[in-house]
Each structure stands twice: as structure tokens, then as C-alpha cells.
Design a protein around this motif. Structure first.
Motif, PDB file in Angstrom:
ATOM      1  N   LEU A   1     -47.752   9.841 -24.066  1.00 28.59           N
ATOM      2  CA  LEU A   1     -48.034  11.464 -24.065  1.00 28.59           C
ATOM      3  C   LEU A   1     -46.951  11.908 -24.520  1.00 28.59           C
ATOM      4  N   ALA A   2     -45.741  11.499 -24.048  1.00 28.21           N
ATOM      5  CA  ALA A   2     -44.619  12.379 -24.610  1.00 28.21           C
ATOM      6  C   ALA A   2     -44.246  12.223 -26.086  1.00 28.21           C
ATOM      7  N   ARG A   3     -44.379  10.765 -26.322  1.00 29.95           N
ATOM      8  CA  ARG A   3     -44.265  10.724 -27.759  1.00 29.95           C
ATOM      9  C   ARG A   3     -45.097  11.358 -28.817  1.00 29.95           C
ATOM     10  N   ASP A   4     -46.428  11.743 -28.281  1.00 31.26           N
ATOM     11  CA  ASP A   4     -47.562  12.468 -28.906  1.00 31.26           C
ATOM     12  C   ASP A   4     -46.881  13.865 -28.830  1.00 31.26           C
ATOM     13  N   LEU A   5     -46.457  14.271 -27.880  1.00 32.32           N
ATOM     14  CA  LEU A   5     -45.912  15.850 -27.985  1.00 32.32           C
ATOM     15  C   LEU A   5     -44.876  15.976 -28.998  1.00 32.32           C
ATOM     16  N   VAL A   6     -44.020  14.973 -29.166  1.00 32.78           N
ATOM     17  CA  VAL A   6     -42.843  15.171 -30.067  1.00 32.78           C
ATOM     18  C   VAL A   6     -43.641  14.827 -31.414  1.00 32.78           C
ATOM     19  N   ASP A   7     -44.450  13.955 -31.851  1.00 29.37           N
ATOM     20  CA  ASP A   7     -44.904  13.811 -32.754  1.00 29.37           C
ATOM     21  C   ASP A   7     -45.648  14.866 -33.557  1.00 29.37           C
ATOM     22  N   SER A   8     -46.245  15.768 -32.619  1.00 29.06           N
ATOM     23  CA  SER A   8     -47.213  16.965 -33.103  1.00 29.06           C
ATOM     24  C   SER A   8     -46.191  18.185 -32.947  1.00 29.06           C
ATOM     25  N   SER A   9     -44.903  17.950 -32.707  1.00 30.19           N
ATOM     26  CA  SER A   9     -44.172  19.218 -32.747  1.00 30.19           C
ATOM     27  C   SER A   9     -44.117  20.106 -31.541  1.00 30.19           C
ATOM     28  N   ILE A  10     -45.112  19.891 -30.730  1.00 31.25           N
ATOM     29  CA  ILE A  10     -45.285  20.760 -29.430  1.00 31.25           C
ATOM     30  C   ILE A  10     -43.748  20.724 -28.727  1.00 31.25           C
ATOM     31  N   VAL A  11     -43.144  19.448 -28.728  1.00 33.12           N
ATOM     32  CA  VAL A  11     -41.875  19.471 -28.103  1.00 33.12           C
ATOM     33  C   VAL A  11     -41.273  19.017 -29.437  1.00 33.12           C
ATOM     34  N   LEU A  12     -40.115  19.702 -29.733  1.00 29.53           N
ATOM     35  CA  LEU A  12     -39.389  19.479 -30.961  1.00 29.53           C
ATOM     36  C   LEU A  12     -38.520  18.253 -30.798  1.00 29.53           C
ATOM     37  N   ALA A  13     -38.544  17.276 -32.056  1.00 31.15           N
ATOM     38  CA  ALA A  13     -37.860  16.106 -32.106  1.00 31.15           C
ATOM     39  C   ALA A  13     -36.267  16.413 -32.114  1.00 31.15           C
ATOM     40  N   GLU A  14     -35.836  17.409 -32.507  1.00 33.97           N
ATOM     41  CA  GLU A  14     -34.341  17.769 -32.163  1.00 33.97           C
ATOM     42  C   GLU A  14     -34.058  17.939 -30.862  1.00 33.97           C
ATOM     43  N   ASP A  15     -35.106  18.709 -30.023  1.00 32.22           N
ATOM     44  CA  ASP A  15     -34.407  18.768 -28.662  1.00 32.22           C
ATOM     45  C   ASP A  15     -34.725  17.701 -27.922  1.00 32.22           C
ATOM     46  N   TRP A  16     -35.702  16.840 -28.198  1.00 34.95           N
ATOM     47  CA  TRP A  16     -35.848  15.509 -27.568  1.00 34.95           C
ATOM     48  C   TRP A  16     -34.689  14.397 -27.601  1.00 34.95           C
ATOM     49  N   ASP A  17     -34.143  14.552 -28.871  1.00 36.91           N
ATOM     50  CA  ASP A  17     -33.017  13.391 -29.535  1.00 36.91           C
ATOM     51  C   ASP A  17     -31.896  14.107 -28.835  1.00 36.91           C
ATOM     52  N   GLN A  18     -31.770  15.232 -28.406  1.00 34.90           N
ATOM     53  CA  GLN A  18     -30.410  15.911 -27.838  1.00 34.90           C
ATOM     54  C   GLN A  18     -30.597  15.555 -26.177  1.00 34.90           C
ATOM     55  N   LEU A  19     -31.484  15.275 -25.636  1.00 36.73           N
ATOM     56  CA  LEU A  19     -31.464  14.913 -24.436  1.00 36.73           C
ATOM     57  C   LEU A  19     -30.660  13.848 -23.928  1.00 36.73           C
ATOM     58  N   ASP A  20     -29.737  14.027 -22.787  1.00 40.63           N
ATOM     59  CA  ASP A  20     -28.980  13.003 -22.591  1.00 40.63           C
ATOM     60  C   ASP A  20     -29.751  11.758 -21.904  1.00 40.63           C
ATOM     61  N   ASP A  21     -29.162  10.701 -21.651  1.00 41.85           N
ATOM     62  CA  ASP A  21     -29.892   9.641 -21.404  1.00 41.85           C
ATOM     63  C   ASP A  21     -30.436   9.628 -19.993  1.00 41.85           C
ATOM     64  N   ARG A  22     -29.940  10.271 -18.846  1.00 40.41           N
ATOM     65  CA  ARG A  22     -30.517  10.274 -17.772  1.00 40.41           C
ATOM     66  C   ARG A  22     -31.672  11.252 -17.768  1.00 40.41           C
ATOM     67  N   LYS A  23     -31.636  12.442 -18.570  1.00 38.31           N
ATOM     68  CA  LYS A  23     -33.080  13.066 -18.565  1.00 38.31           C
ATOM     69  C   LYS A  23     -34.144  12.453 -19.291  1.00 38.31           C
ATOM     70  N   ARG A  24     -33.711  11.638 -20.175  1.00 35.94           N
ATOM     71  CA  ARG A  24     -34.677  10.948 -21.086  1.00 35.94           C
ATOM     72  C   ARG A  24     -35.445   9.837 -20.116  1.00 35.94           C
ATOM     73  N   GLU A  25     -34.650   9.361 -19.343  1.00 41.60           N
ATOM     74  CA  GLU A  25     -35.133   8.192 -18.525  1.00 41.60           C
ATOM     75  C   GLU A  25     -35.995   8.877 -17.234  1.00 41.60           C
ATOM     76  N   THR A  26     -35.618   9.999 -16.819  1.00 41.32           N
ATOM     77  CA  THR A  26     -36.426  10.690 -16.041  1.00 41.32           C
ATOM     78  C   THR A  26     -37.860  11.015 -16.393  1.00 41.32           C
ATOM     79  N   VAL A  27     -37.875  11.645 -17.610  1.00 42.56           N
ATOM     80  CA  VAL A  27     -39.037  11.776 -18.494  1.00 42.56           C
ATOM     81  C   VAL A  27     -39.890  10.553 -18.617  1.00 42.56           C
ATOM     82  N   ASN A  28     -39.177   9.530 -19.068  1.00 42.51           N
ATOM     83  CA  ASN A  28     -39.974   8.077 -19.332  1.00 42.51           C
ATOM     84  C   ASN A  28     -40.298   7.502 -17.949  1.00 42.51           C
ATOM     85  N   ALA A  29     -39.791   7.808 -16.869  1.00 46.95           N
ATOM     86  CA  ALA A  29     -40.282   7.223 -15.667  1.00 46.95           C
ATOM     87  C   ALA A  29     -41.565   8.218 -14.913  1.00 46.95           C
ATOM     88  N   CYS A  30     -41.878   9.311 -15.500  1.00 44.19           N
ATOM     89  CA  CYS A  30     -42.988   9.760 -14.990  1.00 44.19           C
ATOM     90  C   CYS A  30     -44.243   9.050 -15.050  1.00 44.19           C
TER      91      CYS A  30
END
Length: 132
Positions: free
Chosen positions: A24-53
Motif C-alpha cells: 500500500l505504501a509503494r502504491d501511494l508513492v507510485d500514484s504520487s499521493i506520497v511524493l517519491a522525493e519525500d519517501w526517498d529522503q526519509l531516514d532509515d529508522r523512519k522508513r523501517e517504522t513505515v515498513n513495519a506497520c
């Protein structure tokens, strides 16, 4: 996830709940609801938090908490109303007004990050007959 009948432990392999939210997170990025640039700038800890939801609500709360979505976008997604969150090259950030002829939204250009107001016109059934 169910426990293994033989060992009493959870079976190994990917957790289907986190796989769903990662998808779902990848789909939100692919559809530009979440901007890829913002996703790419997330630090590893935050990205892990999102991926662990483990569910959609937890995912939306994390994305709002990290500034990847706002409350308006999250509320539309919770309601199952993804349609209209991206209009052409613009992602809708908020609804700022409505009248007899349409609705006005605050939006942001996906690449230039420039904020604009977009007015969408309401069509009566008679007006939309030739558009289908």
C-alpha cells in the motif's frame, strides 16, 4: 499470524500484514499521493517504522507523522476515496471551498512543488451526457 501447530512458534517467512502495508505504501508513492522525493529522503529508522506497520490505520498515522501525508489526505484514504487526490500533475492537499458551481482545492504540483488553487466544476447529469 497463526502459530505453527508443531513448534508453537510463528511460521517463518514474510508477515502478510506488513507485506500488505508495504504494498500500500509503494502504491501511494507510485500514484504520487506520497511524493517519491519525500519517501526517498526519509531516514532509515523512519522508513523501517513505515515498513513495519501492520494495518492501514497504523500506516496512515505514520505517513502523517512523518509529513508524507496530511490529515485531509489521510481522511480521504480512510474513507476509501483515493480518486481525486491526484489531478493531472497536481496532488490535492486540502479542500478550501465549495459553491454551486464546483469545489476549490489546495493542490501542489508534483514536480515543481508549487502550490495552487484548483477549481473543479460540478456537472449535472445533462451536462455530462456527451462526456462518457
Amino acid at each position: 499470524m497463526p502459530l505453527s501447530a508443531t513448534s508453537g512458534r510463528r511460521p517463518s517467512g514474510p508477515d502478510p500484514d506488513t507485506c500488505y502495508t508495504q504494498s500500500l505504501a509503494r502504491d501511494l508513492v507510485d500514484s504520487s499521493i506520497v511524493l517519491a522525493e519525500d519517501w526517498d529522503q526519509l531516514d532509515d529508522r523512519k522508513r523501517e517504522t513505515v515498513n513495519a506497520c501492520r494495518n492501514e490505520e497504523e500506516l496512515l498515522q505514520s505517513l502523517v507523522g512523518f509529513g508524507l501525508l496530511n490529515a485531509y489526505q489521510a481522511s480521504r484514504l480512510r474513507a476509501g476515496k483515493r480518486f481525486g487526490l491526484v489531478l493531472g500533475n497536481y496532488r490535492v492537499l486540502d479542500r478550501i471551498g465549495a459553491g454551486g458551481m464546483g469545489v476549490i482545492y489546495l493542490a501542489e504540483h508534483i514536480l515543481m512543488r508549487k502550490r495552487v488553487a484548483i477549481k473543479t466544476l460540478s456537472l449535472t447529469p445533462e451536462q455530462g451526457e456527451g462526456l462518457v
